[in-house]
Write an enzyme that holds these catalytic residues in place. Structure first.
Site, PDB file in Angstrom:
ATOM      1  N   LYS A  22     -64.891 -38.992  -3.428  1.00  0.00           N
ATOM      2  CA  LYS A  22     -64.476 -39.800  -4.581  1.00  0.00           C
ATOM      3  C   LYS A  22     -65.502 -40.871  -4.946  1.00  0.00           C
ATOM      4  CE  LYS A  22     -59.481 -39.461  -4.693  1.00  0.00           C
ATOM      5  NZ  LYS A  22     -58.245 -40.189  -4.934  1.00  0.00           N
ATOM      6  N   GLU A  46     -61.259 -52.280  -5.974  1.00  0.00           N
ATOM      7  CA  GLU A  46     -61.072 -51.756  -7.319  1.00  0.00           C
ATOM      8  C   GLU A  46     -59.931 -52.476  -8.003  1.00  0.00           C
ATOM      9  OE1 GLU A  46     -62.143 -47.018  -7.347  1.00  0.00           O
ATOM     10  OE2 GLU A  46     -60.071 -47.643  -7.159  1.00  0.00           O
ATOM     11  N   ARG A  61     -62.153 -26.711  -8.205  1.00  0.00           N
ATOM     12  CA  ARG A  61     -61.425 -25.509  -7.845  1.00  0.00           C
ATOM     13  C   ARG A  61     -60.474 -25.152  -8.969  1.00  0.00           C
ATOM     14  NH1 ARG A  61     -56.281 -27.889  -6.648  1.00  0.00           N
ATOM     15  NH2 ARG A  61     -56.555 -30.004  -5.921  1.00  0.00           N
TER      16      ARG A  61
END
Lengths: 478, 752, 216
Positions: free
Chosen positions: A119, A213, A315
Site C-alpha cells: 500500500k 494519515e 487481480r
C-alpha cells in the site's frame, strides 16, 4: 491462436467461472481440489466438462508446490490464480515464469504485482504520477519530531477545510489486518499514541516505522475496472462500481455499477466529474506503471467529493461481473449482453492484444451484485455452517447467478457447506436500464430465491438475504 | 623388610609395567616376567640366606630394566601412565609437598564437584631460626586413585566456577595460586554455568588475576586443562601429557566417527599430536619439566615429592622476583638455584606490592603474546612488517592526540556553546510566556490554524522525489548461489509447524535463507554476511598475509591445508577487516566455517589478537562473527590450544581499555573458541537456528553416556541457560549491530 | 461397571489395527523395495527423534521426501503399480498391520470407562492457553476440570468462540484430538476421570499389563 491448457489454481465459484471461460475460448483446463471439497461445484463441473486427467486432488490450495506439480503433471501451459490464494502473490507469479519449465501467469507481471501489492509503495507511485492520495505520509516515519509536525499539519489542514472533528490515523507501516492502528482526535494525545504504536511495531513487527494519515469518515468506496494488454502499452477501463455496502468486518456485500448515478440521484458534489476523474487517473497510472492485465483501482470518495486512491488490486475481483454486465464493446458480438471480464483476462494474459480502444466501450444501465452468504447479520455477521436442502431461482434474461451450490430441490441429497472457507453461497447479478429498474429486479431476484437449510445445531440456516434486501433501497445514495 | 612384602611389591611393579605397555610385546617385560616367575617357583626351596640375596638381585634387575623401559616409552604409554590408578594424585601432593592444608572445596564425595580439590595449604620456610608459613591456594583436579565419584578429574561447569571463586579469594588475600592439572578434559554438559562458558570465564578472570599463578601439568586435556592452567609459570611432570584432544578423540576424528578407532591409529595420533613434556617444552608452552622417577611417579616416590616441592617454590620465587625485584643477593641465589641449594633456605615474601601486581599481569600477557609466534606463516616482506610496525606507532600517537587530547577540548567548547544556546532559548520562551504577555510582547492570544502552503504540499505530494517511488526492500548485495537451483526445500520444522516447501530461489534469495513460516534459518555462506552485513566490498582487509601452516608437521595435514586454501581462497579460517556499519568504523573478525570447519589454530589466533590490538589502537568496536567453528584445530596440537588463553588475554586487554567486544554466533560453534575468546565476551548474540556448545551430542554421549535432547545446543536453549544475550534474525543483523554499537560498550570508543 | 475381561476378549479377537499410508501431497512415488510381509519399525529414541522405517519416497518439485512408518507393524499390501508415477494427495500407498501395544489397549478400554467430553459440532478445537501450558508442562493428567471451566477455543470459519466443559469433576486422563485439526461433531475431545474412579482405572491398567500379550 494456439490452444493452451490452463491450471485453475482456485476453487468454488471463481474456479467454475474460469473453467467456463476457458472452454468458451477453446482452451483446455486442469482443476484442483482438496478432500474438503469433494462435493463442491467446481469439482462436479470439471468432472462433467472434462475428460480424465483434468482433475487432481491436492493437499492444500495454499501450497504453490502442489499447484506447480499438478501443472507439470497435466502439461499445463498457463496458471490462472483466480482471486484469493495466489492472486496477489508476486513470489508465486515470479516462480511460475522463472522456473525451469515456465508457465504463463494469467495476471500482471510479477514486478507489477509486487510494486502495487504494497500500500505504501502504491501511494508513492500514485503520487509520483500525480494521482490524488489520502493526505499524510507516503513512507514510514521513524522520527518523533517529524511525526508530531506531520500530525499537526493534518489537524490544521482539516480545521482549514471546515472539518469540525479532525482525526489522524496512526498505523504501523509493517502492520496489517487491523493491528497496530489507532485514531487520534487531538494533537495533544498524538504523542502518546504515536509512541504506543511505535513500541508495538518495534516489539511485534521489528520495524518501528509508522504511517500518519488523515482519517476520513463516511466515505464511499469506488472501484475502477481496468483492462490492459501484455506489454502495458494499451489500457482501458470498464467504468466504475460502488462497493460501499459492507458487513461489519468491511467485507463487501453489494456492489453497484456505475459508481454514482447522477442521472437519478442528487449529490452534494459533481458526481459525474468524480467518476471521470477516477477513471482517467486509473488508466493513466496503469499505463505509467506498465500494467499488463486486469486490475482494480480502489478509491475512496469523501463526502465533499474528493477522490483518493487507496490501493490497486492486481487481480480479478469477485465483483468483476457487475462491471462486465454494464459494459458493451463496439464490434464484439459476444459482448452485446455484457463483457466477460474473466474471459478477457485470460485472452490478455495469454498475450492477445486488446483489440479495442476506450471509445469502443460504452456503459449501459445499472448492475447490482448481491453476495449471498450463510451468515447472521444480526450476530456480527457470524458465519453459519450447515447444509442446504433447497436452492434455486427463476432464470431471467437480466440475471446472472454464479454459485458452487448445485440447484437443489427438496428430497435431493443436501449440500454441505465446506467449513474451511468463507460460507459464500451465490453471487447474483441483476441488470436494469436504470437505477429504479435494477433495484426492483434486485428485489424480485432476492424475494424469488429458494434457499432452505439447517445449521449444525438443527436450526434454520441463517443467510444475509434480508440484509441485502433492506440495503437495496439506499444504494448509491451519498 | 620381610621377603613376602618385597616380592609382592615386585609383582605389583610388574603389573604396573604391563599396564603401561599394554598389549605390546617387549623383551624387557618378558624377561622380568620370567625372572619373577622363576623366583616365585624357586622361593619355597630357597634358604633364609639365599632368599634376600635373590630378592635384592631381582630388585636390581627391576630397577635396571625399568630404566631401560623408560627410554622406550611411547607417547601413548605416557598417556596410560597418567591415567593409571597408581599415578600420584593431588591429595598425595597436598600431603607430601605442602606442610599443612585444609580442603575448602568440599570433602570427598560431599562436594559440588568431587573432581576438583580446592585447598588452602602452607609451605614452611626458614628465616634464620624462625619458621615462616607461607600460604598458597591450591586448586586442581583429583583423580583419586580410581575413586568413581571423582569422575576421573573431568570437571563439571560448577566445579570450574567454584575453582574460579577461590582463585578470586586468593587474589583478595594476595597469596599465590598453585594449580595442578590432572584432567582428561572438561565434562561437556551445558547446564548452567555451562562447560564452555565457564572455562571462558575462568580464562578471562585468570588472565587478570593479580597474584602469581603456578601450574603443574600431569594430564592436560584441552579445554578442561585451560580452565585452571593459565599461569605465570607452567611446569610439567616429565611423564605427563598436554594435548588439544585425547589421542582416542583425535583417532576417532581421523578415522571417521563411525567405527571405533584401532589401537594403532590411536598410537599414531598420540605421536603426531606431540603431547609429551619434552615436546611441549620445545614448543615453548611450558617453562620447565620436572623429572619423574622411571615409568612415572607413584605415591611411594617420596624423593619425587621433595623435588616437586622445590620446583613449585622456586617457580613461585621466580615469578615474584621478576616483578617485585628482590635484593640482589637473593635474586642471584634464586637464579642459580637450579644447581644449588634448597630454595627453602632463601626467604621470599610471596605477597606482592601494588606496582608489582600490575607488572605481574603485564608480564603474563607478554609471555602468552610471545607463544606460538612461529606456528603460522607470515607472508609479508620485511619492509611490510617494518611499515606495519611504524603504522602501529603512528596510530597510537594519533589516537592519543585525537581521542584523548583534542577531544577533551572539543567537548568542552561544544559544551559552552550548547549552554549559551540553551540560555538564549530560555530567554525567548520567557518572552512568549506569562512575563512576555504582561509586557505585551510575543504573538497574539489566539492560535491560528493556518497551514503554510509548503506544509500542505508535503501532505499530498511525493516525499523524497529523488528516491525511486518503489521501495526496494530485501534486495541483497550478495545472493547465495543456492538460489539458482529450481527446486524446493523442506523446512526441518515442517512436521511441527506445518511449513510449506520453499522454492530455492525465494528461500535463498529474497528470504535470505529464512523459512517464511516458522523463521527457521537455513545455513548460508559466510560471504552473505561479509557483503550484506559487513559491507565487505568497501572494507579494508588486514593481515591477509598471515596463513596457517603445519607447525607439528602432522602427517598428511599439509595436503589438507593446501586443499582448504584452494577451495576457499583463504589463508586461514579467520578474516579480519575494517569496515563501517551504518557509518561507524568497526573492526570485524570472521571465522569462516568452510576453511577446515572454522577451526582455530596459530594463524587464526594471531590474526584475532592483532585485530583486538588494532581495535584498541583505533578505538573502534570489535565484532567477532563466528560463521561456524568446530573448535581448536587438532592438527596443530598445543599450538592450537594455547590460542585459547592468548586470544582471551588480548580480548581482555581490549575490553579493559574501554572497547566494545561483541560476538555473534551462527550455524555451529563448539569447543575451544567458545570456551575462551568467544564465550568471554559480555555481549554474545546468536543468529537464529544456530547451535552453541562445548561438545556435540555424539561426544557427549561418548564421554558421559547420556543422550541429550535433540535441541540441546540450539541458540534458544543457550539463551535460556544464560550463555548468550540475545537471538537475532539474519535479516536484521545489520540493524541490530548498529543498535548494539549505539547502546553497548565501554568509554573508549571514538564515537562516544 | 466396566467389564474389562469382555473388552479384552473382544480386542483379542482382532488384536491389531490397519494403518493406511497415504501420500501427504502430490508427487512421484518410489517404493524402497519393501514387500508384503516385511516388518517395519516406528520412531525410536528417547524423544522419538529417530524416524521409523523408510516406506517410500515422494518427489515433488525436485524435492525428495521420505515417508516413514509411524508405528511398528507388518506390511500387508503395497500399491506397486504406483511406482514411478505421479500421484495425487491422499493416495493410498500401502497398508500396515499394527498390533496393539499395552498402552494402546489401555487407551481403548479407558475410552469406554472415562467420561468423554465430545465436540458439539465440526470445527477446529484448541485448548485455552492456560490449560495448554499446563498440559505442556505437566502432562494431561495434571489438569483438573470442573463444570463450567472454560477449556476450549472453537474455531470455525476463522471465527473463534469459547467452549466450556460440562460433566463430572475430575482430571483429564486422555486427549483424543490434535489441536488445529478438524473434529467432527460428536467425536470425543477429552476423557475425564472422576477422582473416585482412579482406582478403577489403575485396575484396568494392571489387568492389561498382566493379561495382554504384545505381538510384533
Amino acid at each position: 491462436m494456439s490452444r493452451h491448457t490452463l491450471l485453475i489454481a482456485n476453487r468454488g465459484e471463481i474456479a467454475m467461472r474460469i473453467l467456463r471461460a476457458c472452454i468458451a475460448l477453446g482452451h483446455d483446463f486442469a482443476c484442483v481440489y482438496t478432500s474438503a471439497d469433494e462435493q463442491s461445484g467446481h469439482v462436479r463441473l470439471a468432472r462433467d466438462l472434462g475428460g480424465p486427467g483434468r482433475l487432481f486432488r491436492i493437499s492444500s490450495y495454499q501450497d504453490p508446490s502442489e499447484m506447480l506439480a499438478v501443472a507439470d503433471a497435466a502439461n499445463a501451459t498457463a496458471v490462472h490464480p483466480g482471486y484469493g490464494f495466489f492472486a496477489e502473490d508476486y513470489r508465486f507469479a515470479r516462480r511460475v515464469v522463472e522456473r525451469k519449465r515456465p508457465l504463463i501467469f494469467i495476471g500482471p507481471s510479477w514486478a507489477v504485482v509486487r510494486d502495487l501489492g504494497d500500500k505504501i509503495n502504491t501511494k508513492r507511485i500514485a503520487r509520483a504520477h500525480l494521482v490524488p492520495t489520502i493526505p499524510g505520509s507516503d513512507r514510514p516515519i521513524y522520527d518523533e519530531m517529524e511525526a508530531v509536525e506531520l500530525a499537526q499539519t493534518i489537524f490544521a489542514f482539516q480545521h482549514d477545510q471546515g472539518i469540525d472533528e479532525g482525526c489522524v490515523l496512526v498505523k504501523a507501516s509493517a502492520g496489517g489486518g487491523g493491528m497496530g492502528i489507532e485514531e487520534v482526535y487531538d494533537a495533544d494525545t498524538f504523542r502518546s499514541v504515536y509512541r504506543r504504536i511505535r513500541n508495538y511495531a518495534k516489539r511485534n513487527l521489528s520495524d518501528e516505522g509508522v504511517l500518519i494519515e488523515q482519517r476520513i469518515f463516511d466515505f464511499n468506496h469506488l472501484e475502477v475496472q481496468v483492462l490492459a494488454e501484455r506489454g502495458g502499452k494499451n489500457a482501458v477501463h470498464l467504468g466504475t462500481r460502488n462497493c460501499s455496502v459492507q458487513s461489519l468486518g468491511r467485507q463487501k456485500r453489494i456492489e453497484v455499477a456505475p459508481g454514482f448515478d447522477p442521472a437519478s440521484l442528487d449529490y452534494a458534489f459533481d458526481a459525474a466529474g468524480v467518476l471521470s476523474a477516477i477513471t482517467r487517473h486509473s488508466v493513466h497510472m496503469a499505463l505509467a506503471v506498465g500494467y499488463d492485465n486486469v486490475g482494480t483501482w480502489e478509491w475512496i470518495v469523501t463526502p465533499r467529493g474528493e477522490p483518493f486512491l487507496m490501493e490497486v488490486n492486481t487481480r480479478i475481483q469477485v465483483e468483476n461481473g457487475v462491471s462486465g454486465i454494464t459494459a458493451r464493446i463496439r464490434g464484439r458480438a459476444d459482448c452485446e449482453q455484457g463483457v466477460d471480464v474473466i474471459a478477457e483476462q485470460i485472452r490478455l494474459g495469454l498475450g492477445e492484444p486488446l483489440g479495442y480502444a476506450q471509445q469502443d466501450i460504452s456503459l449501459a444501465g445499472v448492475g447490482i451484485e448481491y453476495r449471498i452468504l450463510a451468515e447472521d447479520p444480526a450476530d456480527r455477521f457470524t458465519p453459519c455452517l450447515g447444509r442446504i436442502e433447497a436452492f434455486g431461482w427463476k432464470p431471467e434474461p437480466w440475471l446472472q447467478v454464479f454459485t458452487q451450490v448445485p440447484p437443489l430441490e427438496h428430497g435431493q441429497e443436501p449440500y454441505e457447506i465446506p467449513m474451511d472457507f468463507d460460507p459464500n453461497l451465490a453471487l447474483g447479478i441483476v441488470w436494469g436500464e436504470n437505477l429504479d429498474q435494477a433495484r426492483s429486479r434486485g428485489v424480485e431476484f432476492l424475494n424469488g430465491l429458494t434457499l432452505e437449510g439447517t445449521d449444525t445445531r438443527g436450526e434454520p440456516l441463517r443467510t444475509n438475504v434480508a440484509f441485502l434486501l433492506s440495503r437495496t433501497q439506499t444504494i448509491l445514495h451519498f | 623388610m620381610d621377603i613376602d612384602k618385597r616380592t609382592r611389591e615386585l609383582a605389583a611393579r610388574l603389573t604396573y609395567i604391563r599396564d603401561i605397555f599394554g598389549q605390546r610385546e617387549n623383551a624387557s617385560v618378558a624377561l622380568l616376567r620370567t625372572r619373577l616367575e622363576e623366583f616365585l617357583e624357586q622361593a619355597p626351596h630357597l634358604g633364609m640366606r639365599e632368599l634376600p640375596l635373590q630378592v635384592a638381585r631381582l630388585e636390581e634387575l627391576f630397577a635396571l630394566l625399568e630404566g631401560k623401559l623408560e627410554g622406550e616409552l611411547s607417547p601413548m604409554d605416557r598417556v596410560r601412565i597418567v591415567r593409571h590408578p597408581q599415578r600420584i594424585c593431588l591429595k598425595d601432593i597436598l600431603e607430601n609437598v605442602y606442610d599443612n592444608y585444609t580442603e575448602i572445596g568440599g570433602q570427598d564425595e560431599w562436594s559440588i564437584d568431587p573432581g576438583i580439590i580446592i585447598a588452602r595449604a602452607t609451605i614452611a620456610r626458614r628465616m634464620g631460626k624462625k619458621t615462616v608459613h607461607q600460604s598458597v591456594m591450591v586448586v586442581g583436579q583429583e583423580k583419586g586413585h580410581g575413586q568413581e565419584f571423582r569422575n576421573a578429574g573431568s570437571i563439571k561447569p560448577w566445579g570450574n566456577a567454584n575453582a574460579l571463586y577461590y582463585m578470586r579469594v586468593a587474589e583478595i588475600e594476595n597469596i599465590p595460586i598453585h594449580t595442578y592439572v590432572f584432567t582428561p578434559g572438561a565434562f561437556p554438559v551445558e547446564d548452567y554455568p555451562g562447560a564452555a562458558q565457564q572455562i571462558a570465564k575462568n580464562l578471562y578472570v585468570m588472565s587478570g588475576l593479580k597474584v602469581p599463578i603456578i601450574s603443574v601439568f600431569s594430564e592436560g586435556g584441552s579445554g578442561g586443562a585451560e580452565a585452571i592452567a593459565l599461569a605465570d609459570r607452567r611446569l610439567m611432570l616429565s611423564h605427563g601429557y598436554y594435548s588439544v584432544i585425547s589421542p582416542e578423540g583425535a583417532a576417532a576424528i581421523e578415522g571417521g566417527l563411525k567405527d571405533k578407532a584401532t589401537p594403532e591409529l590411536i598410537e599414531r595420533c598420540a605421536e603426531r599430536l606431540r603431547i609429551t613434556a619434552a615436546d611441549n617444552l620445545e614448543l615453548g608452552f611450558i617453562d620447565r619439566v620436572i623429572q619423574e622417577p622411571p615409568l612415572g611417579a607413584r605415591p611411594e616416590h617420596y624423593d619425587f615429592f621433595r623435588q616437586l616441592r622445590r620446583e613449585v617454590i622456586r617457580a613461585t620465587d621466580e615469578v615474584v622476583d621478576a616483578v617485585e625485584g628482590l635484593g640482589p643477593l637473593r635474586g642471584m641465589a634464586i637464579r642459580r638455584q637450579a644447581r644449588s641449594a634448597d630454595p627453602q633456605d632463601i626467604f621470599v615474601r610471596w605477597s606482592l606490592g601494588q606496582a608489582a601486581r600490575t607488572k605481574l599481569v603485564d608480564r603474563r600477557h607478554e609471555k602468552y603474546r610471545a607463544m606460538s609466534r612461529t606456528a603460522c606463516r607470515d607472508n609479508r616482506s620485511l619492509g611490510a612488517r617494518i611499515a606495519s610496525g611504524l603504522e602501529g606507532l603512528l596510530w597510537a600517537a594519533h589516537s592519543t592526540l585525537r581521542h584523548d587530547f583534542l577531544a577533551r577540548y572539543k567537548r568542552r567548547l561544544l559544551g559552552l556553546l550548547e549552554a549559551a544556546e540553551a540560555e538564549l532559548r530560555a530567554l525567548r520562551q520567557g518572552l512568549d510566556g506569562p512575563l512576555g504577555r504582561l509586557l505585551g510582547l510575543g504573538a497574539g492570544q489566539q492560535r491560528r490554524m493556518e497551514v503554510p502552503p509548503e506544509a500542505l504540499e508535503r501532505l499530498v505530494s511525493l516525499s523524497c522525489p529523488e528516491d525511486c517511488p518503489c521501495r526496494l526492500e530485501d534486495t541483497w548485495v550478495y545472493v547465495s548461489p543456492k538460489s539458482r537451483e529450481d527446486r524446493t526445500q523442506t523446512c526441518p520444522n515442517s512436521s511441527t509447524h506445518g511449513c510449506l516447501d520453499l522454492w530455492g530461489p525465494d528461500l535463498f534469495g529474497e528470504f535470505a535463507g529464512v523459512c517464511s513460516h516458522c523463521g527457521h534459518h537455513f545455513p548460508l555462506e559466510f560471504q552473505w554476511y561479509l557483503y550484506n552485513v559487513f559491507d565487505f566490498a568497501s572494507a579494508f582487509e588486514f593481515n591477509r598475509e598471515l596463513e596457517s601452516r603445519n607447525p607439528l608437521d602432522y602427517e598428511g595435514f599439509d595436503l589438507k591445508l593446501e586443499q582448504a586454501k584452494c577451495q576457499t581462497g583463504l589463508g586461514c579460517s579467520c578474516i579480519t577487516f575494517e569496515t563501517r556499519i551504518e557509518g561507524i568504523a568497526t573492526i570485524v573478525a570472521v571465522l569462516a566455517s568452510p576453511f577446515r570447519g572454522g577451526t582455530v589454530g596459530a594463524a587464526e589466533g594471531e590474526k584475532l589478537i592483532r585485530a583486538a590490538e588494532r581495535a584498541m589502537l583505533k578505538r573502534t568496536p570489535l565484532i567477532l562473527y563466528s560463521h561456524g567453528t568446530a573448535g581448536i584445530r587438532i592438527q596443530e596440537g598445543t599450538c592450537g590450544v594455547i590460542q585459547m588463553p592468548r586470544v582471551t588475554m588480548a580480548v581482555r586487554r581490549y575490553i579493559e581499555a574501554g572497547g566494545l567486544y561483541l560476538v555473534l554466533y551462527d550455524t555451529n560453534s563448539y569447543a575451544g573458541p567458545v570456551a575462551s575468546f568467544l564465550g568471554c565476551s559480555p555481549y554474545q548474540f546468536a543468529v537464529r537456528s544456530s547451535n552453541i556448545g562445548f561438545a556435540g551430542p555424539g561426544v557427549i554421549r561418548e564421554t558421559t553416556g547420556v543422550d541429550v535432547p535433540p535441541k540441546y545446543h540450539r541458540a534458544f536453549s543457550a539463551l535460556s541457560r544464560g550463555h548468550i544475550q540475545g537471538i537475532w534474525d539474519r535479516r536484521d543483523i545489520k540493524k541490530n549491530l548498529h543498535q548494539a554499537l549505539l547502546t553497548m560498550g565501554g568509554k573508549n570508543l571514538y564515537y562516544r | 461397571m466396566l467389564n474389562v475381561k469382555e473388552m479384552l476378549d473382544e480386542l483379542n479377537a482382532s488384536p491389531y489395527e490397519e494403518i493406511e499410508i497415504r501420500t501427504p501431497h502430490t508427487g512421484v512415488v518410489d517404493f524402497v523395495g519393501l514387500a508384503p510381509g516385511d516388518r517395519v519399525a516406528g520412531p525410536s529414541g528417547k524423544w522419538l527423534e529417530r524416524p521409523g522405517t523408510l516406506l517410500a519416497n515422494l518427489t515433488r518439485e525436485k524435492n525428495k521426501k521420505s515417508i516413514c512408518a509411524t508405528q511398528k507393524g507388518q506390511v500387508m499390501d503395497i500399491q506397486t503399480a504406483l511406482e514411478g508415477r505421479f500421484v495425487e494427495a491422499g493416495e493410498r500407498l500401502m497398508t500396515i498391520r499394527h498390533f496393539l501395544s499395552k498402552e494402546e489397549v489401555i487407551g481403548r478400554i479407558l475410552k469406554k470407562a472415562l467420561h468423554l467430553f465430545c465436540a458439539p459440532e465440526r470445527a477446529k478445537y484448541y485448548f485455552v492457553p492456560e490449560i495448554d501450558a499446563k498440559i505442556k508442562a505437566g502432562g494431561e493428567q495434571s489438569v483438573k476440570v470442573r463444570e463450567g471451566l472454560d477449556m476450549f477455543i472453537v474455531s470455525r470459519m476463522k471465527r473463534e468462540t469459547a467452549l466450556s466443559y460440562t460433566g463430572p469433576q475430575g482430571i483429564i486422563y486422555a486427549v483424543y484430538f490434535q489441536q488445529g485439526d478438524n473434529v467432527d461433531g460428536g467425536q470425543p475431545l477429552i476423557g475425564v476421570c472422576p477422582e473416585n474412579q482412579l482406582t478403577l482405572i489403575q485396575d484396568v491398567v494392571n489387568r492389561v499389563h498382566g493379561e495382554w500379550e504384545e505381538r510384533d
